[in-house]
Scaffold this motif. Structure first.
Motif, PDB file in Angstrom:
ATOM      1  N   LEU A  11     -16.744  21.490  11.706  1.00  0.00           N
ATOM      2  CA  LEU A  11     -18.026  21.096  11.139  1.00  0.00           C
ATOM      3  C   LEU A  11     -17.982  20.998   9.613  1.00  0.00           C
ATOM      4  N   THR A  12     -17.232  21.871   8.952  1.00  0.00           N
ATOM      5  CA  THR A  12     -17.164  21.799   7.488  1.00  0.00           C
ATOM      6  C   THR A  12     -16.595  20.457   7.025  1.00  0.00           C
ATOM      7  N   HIS A  13     -15.581  19.959   7.721  1.00  0.00           N
ATOM      8  CA  HIS A  13     -15.025  18.648   7.363  1.00  0.00           C
ATOM      9  C   HIS A  13     -16.032  17.540   7.658  1.00  0.00           C
ATOM     10  N   LYS A  14     -16.743  17.663   8.770  1.00  0.00           N
ATOM     11  CA  LYS A  14     -17.759  16.650   9.108  1.00  0.00           C
ATOM     12  C   LYS A  14     -18.858  16.622   8.041  1.00  0.00           C
ATOM     13  N   ILE A  15     -19.346  17.785   7.657  1.00  0.00           N
ATOM     14  CA  ILE A  15     -20.402  17.846   6.639  1.00  0.00           C
ATOM     15  C   ILE A  15     -19.897  17.301   5.304  1.00  0.00           C
ATOM     16  N   ALA A  16     -18.675  17.683   4.929  1.00  0.00           N
ATOM     17  CA  ALA A  16     -18.113  17.197   3.669  1.00  0.00           C
ATOM     18  C   ALA A  16     -18.052  15.677   3.643  1.00  0.00           C
ATOM     19  N   ASN A  17     -17.642  15.059   4.741  1.00  0.00           N
ATOM     20  CA  ASN A  17     -17.579  13.597   4.804  1.00  0.00           C
ATOM     21  C   ASN A  17     -18.970  12.975   4.748  1.00  0.00           C
ATOM     22  N   GLU A  18     -19.937  13.596   5.420  1.00  0.00           N
ATOM     23  CA  GLU A  18     -21.311  13.085   5.364  1.00  0.00           C
ATOM     24  C   GLU A  18     -21.834  13.118   3.931  1.00  0.00           C
ATOM     25  N   ILE A  19     -21.570  14.208   3.227  1.00  0.00           N
ATOM     26  CA  ILE A  19     -22.020  14.324   1.834  1.00  0.00           C
ATOM     27  C   ILE A  19     -21.348  13.276   0.962  1.00  0.00           C
ATOM     28  N   TYR A  20     -20.028  13.155   1.077  1.00  0.00           N
ATOM     29  CA  TYR A  20     -19.291  12.226   0.219  1.00  0.00           C
ATOM     30  C   TYR A  20     -19.727  10.777   0.450  1.00  0.00           C
ATOM     31  N   GLN A  21     -19.978  10.423   1.707  1.00  0.00           N
ATOM     32  CA  GLN A  21     -20.318   9.038   2.030  1.00  0.00           C
ATOM     33  C   GLN A  21     -21.772   8.690   1.705  1.00  0.00           C
ATOM     34  N   ASN A  22     -22.641   9.689   1.639  1.00  0.00           N
ATOM     35  CA  ASN A  22     -24.074   9.406   1.537  1.00  0.00           C
ATOM     36  C   ASN A  22     -24.729   9.828   0.235  1.00  0.00           C
ATOM     37  N   VAL A  23     -24.035  10.595  -0.591  1.00  0.00           N
ATOM     38  CA  VAL A  23     -24.622  11.030  -1.856  1.00  0.00           C
ATOM     39  C   VAL A  23     -23.804  10.430  -3.005  1.00  0.00           C
ATOM     40  N   PRO A  24     -24.341   9.478  -3.749  1.00  0.00           N
ATOM     41  CA  PRO A  24     -23.594   8.852  -4.850  1.00  0.00           C
ATOM     42  C   PRO A  24     -23.318   9.861  -5.969  1.00  0.00           C
ATOM     43  N   GLY A  25     -22.224   9.588  -6.697  1.00  0.00           N
ATOM     44  CA  GLY A  25     -21.917  10.380  -7.882  1.00  0.00           C
ATOM     45  C   GLY A  25     -20.991  11.554  -7.655  1.00  0.00           C
ATOM     46  N   ILE A  26     -20.439  11.663  -6.434  1.00  0.00           N
ATOM     47  CA  ILE A  26     -19.562  12.797  -6.113  1.00  0.00           C
ATOM     48  C   ILE A  26     -18.116  12.323  -6.001  1.00  0.00           C
ATOM     49  N   LYS A  27     -17.241  12.920  -6.767  1.00  0.00           N
ATOM     50  CA  LYS A  27     -15.806  12.612  -6.673  1.00  0.00           C
ATOM     51  C   LYS A  27     -15.159  13.330  -5.493  1.00  0.00           C
ATOM     52  N   GLU A  28     -15.522  14.587  -5.329  1.00  0.00           N
ATOM     53  CA  GLU A  28     -14.880  15.407  -4.299  1.00  0.00           C
ATOM     54  C   GLU A  28     -15.838  16.518  -3.897  1.00  0.00           C
ATOM     55  N   VAL A  29     -15.818  16.900  -2.631  1.00  0.00           N
ATOM     56  CA  VAL A  29     -16.725  17.938  -2.148  1.00  0.00           C
ATOM     57  C   VAL A  29     -15.976  18.908  -1.235  1.00  0.00           C
ATOM     58  N   TYR A  30     -16.284  20.181  -1.406  1.00  0.00           N
ATOM     59  CA  TYR A  30     -15.777  21.238  -0.530  1.00  0.00           C
ATOM     60  C   TYR A  30     -16.979  21.928   0.110  1.00  0.00           C
ATOM     61  N   VAL A  31     -16.912  22.125   1.413  1.00  0.00           N
ATOM     62  CA  VAL A  31     -17.992  22.790   2.139  1.00  0.00           C
ATOM     63  C   VAL A  31     -17.452  24.061   2.775  1.00  0.00           C
ATOM     64  N   TRP A  32     -18.163  25.160   2.566  1.00  0.00           N
ATOM     65  CA  TRP A  32     -17.776  26.469   3.091  1.00  0.00           C
ATOM     66  C   TRP A  32     -18.864  26.981   4.022  1.00  0.00           C
ATOM     67  N   LEU A  33     -18.470  27.536   5.167  1.00  0.00           N
ATOM     68  CA  LEU A  33     -19.392  28.193   6.083  1.00  0.00           C
ATOM     69  C   LEU A  33     -18.828  29.554   6.452  1.00  0.00           C
ATOM     70  N   CYS A  34     -19.678  30.564   6.447  1.00  0.00           N
ATOM     71  CA  CYS A  34     -19.257  31.903   6.862  1.00  0.00           C
ATOM     72  C   CYS A  34     -20.266  32.441   7.875  1.00  0.00           C
TER      73      CYS A  34
END
Length: 404
Positions: A323-346
């Motif tokens: 899910l963290t990879h899925k969320i990261a891809n959703e963020i990168y594809q849908n929010v302009p202005g982001i070079k790279e994103v890391y998503v953490w879940l605990c």
């Protein structure tokens, strides 16, 4: 309210690092075999649980060892298997509920056999593999979580996971190249190339070096001379494939089977009977192969959980990893202005899986973009993905996401 934190990360994206290392183990690698088979057993067992009792029951098929066998190679005619491989399938499962017996061992073995038939052309699971099933009922405390199921299950472990987006050019080429070399289309033209393909990429600034381990099948190689000729042909194809897709690099160097030595005869060439080094050289284990996005990227943060084979409805070691990879891809594809994103879940054991202890997005932003510009849409995506986690878990149970 979910505990969601969005923050700016003050660092360079990996694409701009001076040095990058990326590895992929192909479908015939012993570690990949273990990951793929154990996860398919979980998928098939989940569907059997649903069919028989209406719910996915407690199971974790995430312990496995593929013990190498023994072969004798013969150029031109094909060698023979002297000692079969041994696949140990282990951990926990539910064998009976309310008087209904679940044929766990039979499902595990038949799933493994079917996987070998489908993915490794030269492995006959009836002759070349022995199976040892070490699956037993789970602990009462964890099993009871499933019996009391109403809607979402609580997390069965305290665990953390991290995913990222986008893939770098190096990560993409390693992933695409292995998939191409193990595609049906490529094998139809070059059946001599075995499935146990391992690629290590080393990028220094804009210079890319690929080291590839790739067995040739002995029945398709008539001599040592023929082996080196065939290897050169394949090397040329690999070079064309990489240069066509890897246009961000100033130089590309490709080396294949660097242990080869024509002066040593049969001992100096990498040939295989079955297409996997598990035939006699290398054992495999769950969790030692590719991460869930298909690569082993040493520049990236990684979790310690093996996702393969874990149950898809309560084991956060699987759910959050993917899910963290899925969320990261959703963020990168849908929010302009982001070079790279890391998503953490605990997670915290016993708490609902849609309510992680912490959900964090760390963003590397384009010049001129403020964290205040992107924080709210990023938070909304995370919140929405967690709200839809039951649908996501059902998709995991159907095998819609690869774990290797």
């Amino acid at each position: 309210m979910r505990n969601i934190v969005v923050e700016k990360l003050n660092s360079l994206p990996v694409e701009e690092h001076g040095v990058e290392l990326v590895e992929r183990k192909g479908i015939g690698h012993p570690d990949s075999i273990c990951d793929a088979i154990m996860d398919q057993i979980s998928v098939n067992l989940s569907q059997e649980y649903i069919r028989r009792v209406g719910n996915i029951l407690h199971h974790n098929i995430d312990k496995s060892l593929l013990v190498a066998g023994e072969v004798e190679r013969k150029l031109g005619v094909g060698g023979e298997v002297k000692k079969p491989m041994l696949l140990v399938i282990g951990d926990r499962a539910t064998f009976e509920v309310d008087g209904i017996r679940i044929p766990v061992e039979e499902i595990a073995i038949e799933t493994a056999k079917e996987w070998f038939r489908k993915n490794l052309r030269f492995v006959d699971p009836e002759k070349h593999v022995k199976f040892q099933v070490e699956l037993y009922p789970g602990s009462p405390e964890l099993t009871d979580i499933f019996r009391r199921r109403k809607g979402l299950l609580p997390a069965n472990d305290t665990s953390a996971a991290v995913g990222y987006a986008p893939l770098t050019s190096t990560e993409k080429i390693v992933l695409e190249l292995e998939r191409y070399l193990n595609s049906k289309e490529f094998k139809a033209i070059h059946p001599e190339v075995g499935e146990d393909i391992k690629i290590m990429a080393f990028r220094q600034k804009k210079n890319l070096q690929l080291t590839i381990a790739m067995p040739l099948i002995d029945r398709y190689v008539t001599s040592v001379k023929d082996y080196f000729e065939k290897k050169e042909v394949v090397k040329g194809i690999v070079e064309d494939f990489v240069r066509e897709r890897a246009q961000n690099f100033e130089s590309i160097t490709i080396d294949i089977n660097t242990l080869d030595d024509p002066e040593r005869g049969m001992d100096g060439i990498y040939v295989s009977v079955l297409g996997t080094s598990a035939e006699d050289a290398d054992s495999g284990q769950v969790g030692r192969g590719n991460r869930v996005n298909g690569v082993i990227a040493l520049n990236r943060p990684m979790g310690t959980e093996a996702a393969a084979g874990k149950n898809p409805v309560s084991h956060v070691g699987k759910i959050y990893n993917i899910l963290t990879h899925k969320i990261a891809n959703e963020i990168y594809q849908n929010v302009p202005g982001i070079k790279e994103v890391y998503v953490w879940l605990c997670s915290q054991i016993g708490k609902p899986i849609d309510q992680p202890k912490i959900a964090t997005a760390q963003l590397i932003l384009e010049n001129g973009v403020s964290i205040y510009d992107v924080a709210k849409p990023v938070e909304d995506i995370i919140d929405q993905e967690l709200a839809n986690i039951e649908k996501f878990c059902n998709e995991l149970a159907e095998g819609k996401y690869s774990v290797w």
